[in-house]
Write a protein that holds these residues in place. Structure first.
Motif, mmCIF file in Angstrom:
data_model
loop_
_atom_site.group_PDB
_atom_site.id
_atom_site.type_symbol
_atom_site.label_atom_id
_atom_site.label_comp_id
_atom_site.label_asym_id
_atom_site.label_seq_id
_atom_site.Cartn_x
_atom_site.Cartn_y
_atom_site.Cartn_z
ATOM 1 N N GLN A 86 0.847 -1.224 0.000
ATOM 2 C CA GLN A 86 0.000 0.000 0.000
ATOM 3 C C GLN A 86 0.870 1.257 0.000
ATOM 4 O OE1 GLN A 86 -2.361 -0.850 3.519
ATOM 5 N NE2 GLN A 86 -4.231 -0.312 2.409
ATOM 6 N N ILE A 87 1.955 1.202 0.787
ATOM 7 C CA ILE A 87 2.848 2.377 0.875
ATOM 8 C C ILE A 87 3.485 2.635 -0.490
ATOM 9 C CG2 ILE A 87 4.964 3.275 1.946
ATOM 10 C CD1 ILE A 87 4.185 1.650 4.485
ATOM 11 N N GLU A 88 3.961 1.537 -1.090
ATOM 12 C CA GLU A 88 4.602 1.610 -2.414
ATOM 13 C C GLU A 88 3.622 2.202 -3.439
ATOM 14 O OE1 GLU A 88 7.859 0.972 -4.726
ATOM 15 O OE2 GLU A 88 7.847 -0.035 -2.776
ATOM 16 N N LYS A 89 2.379 1.694 -3.428
ATOM 17 C CA LYS A 89 1.387 2.164 -4.418
ATOM 18 C C LYS A 89 1.021 3.619 -4.174
ATOM 19 C CE LYS A 89 -0.900 -2.081 -5.715
ATOM 20 N NZ LYS A 89 -1.448 -3.064 -4.795
ATOM 21 N N MET A 90 0.880 3.979 -2.899
ATOM 22 C CA MET A 90 0.508 5.366 -2.604
ATOM 23 C C MET A 90 1.599 6.310 -3.123
ATOM 24 S SD MET A 90 -1.319 6.951 0.591
ATOM 25 C CE MET A 90 -0.164 6.889 1.904
ATOM 26 N N ALA A 91 2.870 5.928 -2.929
ATOM 27 C CA ALA A 91 3.965 6.760 -3.436
ATOM 28 C C ALA A 91 3.867 6.861 -4.959
ATOM 29 C CB ALA A 91 5.310 6.168 -3.003
ATOM 30 N N GLN A 92 3.743 5.719 -5.599
ATOM 31 C CA GLN A 92 3.698 5.691 -7.078
ATOM 32 C C GLN A 92 2.554 6.518 -7.642
ATOM 33 O OE1 GLN A 92 3.282 1.702 -8.484
ATOM 34 N NE2 GLN A 92 5.398 1.207 -7.961
ATOM 35 N N HIS A 93 1.374 6.385 -7.017
ATOM 36 C CA HIS A 93 0.190 7.059 -7.558
ATOM 37 C C HIS A 93 0.163 8.552 -7.290
ATOM 38 C CE1 HIS A 93 -2.122 2.997 -7.536
ATOM 39 N NE2 HIS A 93 -1.262 3.104 -8.524
ATOM 40 N N THR A 94 1.068 9.029 -6.429
ATOM 41 C CA THR A 94 0.999 10.450 -6.083
ATOM 42 C C THR A 94 2.259 11.217 -6.506
ATOM 43 O OG1 THR A 94 1.761 9.994 -3.822
ATOM 44 C CG2 THR A 94 -0.618 10.059 -4.157
ATOM 45 N N GLY A 95 3.096 10.565 -7.346
ATOM 46 C CA GLY A 95 4.230 11.294 -7.924
ATOM 47 C C GLY A 95 5.546 11.127 -7.184
ATOM 48 N N PHE A 96 5.665 10.015 -6.449
ATOM 49 C CA PHE A 96 6.917 9.773 -5.713
ATOM 50 C C PHE A 96 7.437 8.373 -6.027
ATOM 51 C CE2 PHE A 96 4.484 12.765 -3.119
ATOM 52 C CZ PHE A 96 5.439 13.699 -2.745
ATOM 53 N N THR A 97 8.688 8.141 -5.643
ATOM 54 C CA THR A 97 9.194 6.773 -5.661
ATOM 55 C C THR A 97 9.766 6.482 -4.269
ATOM 56 O OG1 THR A 97 11.045 5.501 -6.476
ATOM 57 C CG2 THR A 97 11.135 7.762 -6.946
ATOM 58 N N VAL A 98 9.631 5.235 -3.821
ATOM 59 C CA VAL A 98 10.168 4.896 -2.491
ATOM 60 C C VAL A 98 11.656 4.595 -2.642
ATOM 61 C CG1 VAL A 98 10.061 3.292 -0.536
ATOM 62 C CG2 VAL A 98 7.950 3.944 -1.722
ATOM 63 N N ASP A 99 12.492 5.401 -1.972
ATOM 64 C CA ASP A 99 13.948 5.247 -2.039
ATOM 65 C C ASP A 99 14.459 4.204 -1.054
ATOM 66 O OD1 ASP A 99 14.587 7.136 -3.859
ATOM 67 O OD2 ASP A 99 15.578 8.512 -2.450
ATOM 68 N N ARG A 100 14.031 4.352 0.200
ATOM 69 C CA ARG A 100 14.521 3.468 1.267
ATOM 70 C C ARG A 100 13.397 3.215 2.253
ATOM 71 N NH1 ARG A 100 19.993 3.151 2.770
ATOM 72 N NH2 ARG A 100 19.185 1.461 4.059
ATOM 73 N N THR A 101 13.465 2.040 2.906
ATOM 74 C CA THR A 101 12.471 1.710 3.935
ATOM 75 C C THR A 101 13.231 1.277 5.178
ATOM 76 O OG1 THR A 101 10.984 0.961 2.191
ATOM 77 C CG2 THR A 101 10.445 0.268 4.418
ATOM 78 N N PHE A 102 13.073 2.009 6.263
ATOM 79 C CA PHE A 102 13.771 1.679 7.511
ATOM 80 C C PHE A 102 12.779 1.055 8.494
ATOM 81 C CE2 PHE A 102 16.144 5.144 5.569
ATOM 82 C CZ PHE A 102 17.436 4.646 5.602
ATOM 83 N N PHE A 103 13.034 -0.187 8.870
ATOM 84 C CA PHE A 103 12.151 -0.913 9.801
ATOM 85 C C PHE A 103 12.705 -0.851 11.222
ATOM 86 C CE2 PHE A 103 11.652 -3.099 5.761
ATOM 87 C CZ PHE A 103 10.293 -3.393 5.700
ATOM 88 N N ASP A 104 11.822 -0.982 12.205
ATOM 89 C CA ASP A 104 12.289 -1.238 13.573
ATOM 90 C C ASP A 104 12.574 -2.750 13.672
ATOM 91 O OD1 ASP A 104 9.397 -1.740 13.449
ATOM 92 O OD2 ASP A 104 9.686 -2.374 15.520
ATOM 93 N N SER A 105 13.148 -3.178 14.807
ATOM 94 C CA SER A 105 13.590 -4.580 14.881
ATOM 95 C C SER A 105 12.411 -5.561 14.852
ATOM 96 C CB SER A 105 14.458 -4.804 16.121
ATOM 97 O OG SER A 105 13.777 -4.318 17.255
ATOM 98 N N LYS A 106 11.213 -5.125 15.250
ATOM 99 C CA LYS A 106 10.062 -6.045 15.217
ATOM 100 C C LYS A 106 9.331 -6.020 13.882
ATOM 101 C CE LYS A 106 8.617 -5.763 20.097
ATOM 102 N NZ LYS A 106 8.842 -4.394 20.599
#
Ligand code: AVI
Length: 315
Positions: free
Chosen positions: A284-304
């Motif tokens: 969903q995050i990826e699609k929201m970025a794509q559909h609104t004129g952005f690209t996802v560069d990096r995704t930082f997760f917490d340890s869980k």
């Protein structure tokens, strides 16, 4: 100004005239609401803040590397709160002698004043100039001022307090206020075991319950209404099918509430929609970025892997 002429009164009466009744969650945050929200963030059942703090603490250098280049940039923060999260990034940026200015934007004067004082005490070398007002008005002002590259911080998972349609529109509007190559760091709470999510919004210490009821008490204080809060019960439900966690106040008996000469009637078991806290999947995050004129560069997760700070670039 007479109470009836305030935006607060107008929004409350409009929301309570709808069916189902609703109250805008932005009004949770008066001085008492701010304090209760601090307590929520520190309580054991509310995991979002701890997850994001862990990301910002343990992956600071990688996050900074994902937003900096050799050029000057403006670090613009939308709704910075007490700034405790962004200070972590500011410290590392200044340690690396990055060429930037910090521009927190908030509707509240006190948020900006407190933050400016905090940054000038702890990091006097950071150029800070807070702005008061609507996010988009302020971003457009900045765009027209010097054309510097911009990195926008939307931390805390605040985007979850919009419906999916609203958050999509928010990102589109944000894109229109930015230029190609500008970046955003968005904090998103991820879908996970439903019981963990529900507990975060119905904590065992009852802080979220008080946080919701405080809005009724705020109306009594500021609008002169006569809510008896003992007639209302906090209820929250997480729906794993839609990823939305919704909180409600349930009226326990038929009653009339007076706002001076305006009467709002409640039926037994009628609910007021108080807040949505949307949870997201990575796609969903990826699609929201794509559909609104952005690209996802990096995704930082917490340890869980419960929460992400997602770095988007405007294309
Ligand atoms: C501010 N926002 C991200 C919080 C959330 O998790 O939706 C507000 C909140 N409401 C109840 N608990 C926390």
């Amino acid at each position: 100004m007479a109470v009836k002429d305030t935006q607060f009164y107008y929004d409350i009466i409009s929301g309570l005239s709808e069916f189902p009744k609703q109250l805008p969650s932005k009004y949770f945050y008066d001085a008492i609401g701010d304090k209760l929200f601090q307590d929520i963030m520190n309580c054991k059942d509310y995991y979002l803040t701890r997850c994001e703090m862990e990301i910002l603490e343990l992956q600071t250098e990688d996050i900074i590397a994902s937003i900096t280049s050799d050029d000057y940039f403006e670090l613009v923060e939308l709704g910075p709160g007490d700034g405790i999260k962004s200070i972590k990034l500011l410290k590392e940026l200044s340690r690396q002698k990055a060429d930037f200015s910090y521009i927190p934007i908030d509707i509240s004067h006190s948020v900006i004043d407190n933050l400016e004082a905090l940054v000038s005490d702890t990091l006097p070398q950071v150029k800070t100039s807070g702005m008061n007002g609507d996010y988009f008005d302020m971003l457009n002002q900045l765009r027209n001022s010097n054309g510097a590259r911009r990195v926008v911080l939307c931390l805390g998972g605040n985007i979850g307090n919009m419906t999916l349609t609203e958050s999509h529109a928010f990102c589109e509007k944000l894109r229109q206020s930015l230029s190609q190559g500008d970046k955003i760091i968005f904090g998103f709470d991820l879908v996970k075991n439903p019981a963990i999510i529900r507990k975060a919004y119905d904590d065992s210490e009852g802080i979220t319950r008080r946080f919701n009821l405080n809005l009724l008490e705020r109306m009594n204080r500021e609008l002169g209404s006569d809510f008896d809060v003992t007639n209302f019960e906090h209820y929250c439900n997480y729906d794993p099918e839609t990823g939305s966690c919704k909180s409600y106040l349930i009226c326990l008996e038929d009653l009339d509430v007076h706002f001076q000469d305006t009467v709002v009637s409640f039926r037994e078991n009628e609910y007021i929609n108080m807040e949505i806290s949307q949870k997201f999947t990575l796609s969903q995050i990826e699609k929201m970025a794509q559909h609104t004129g952005f690209t996802v560069d990096r995704t930082f997760f917490d340890s869980k892997k419960w929460y992400v700070d997602s770095v988007w670039e405007a294309i």
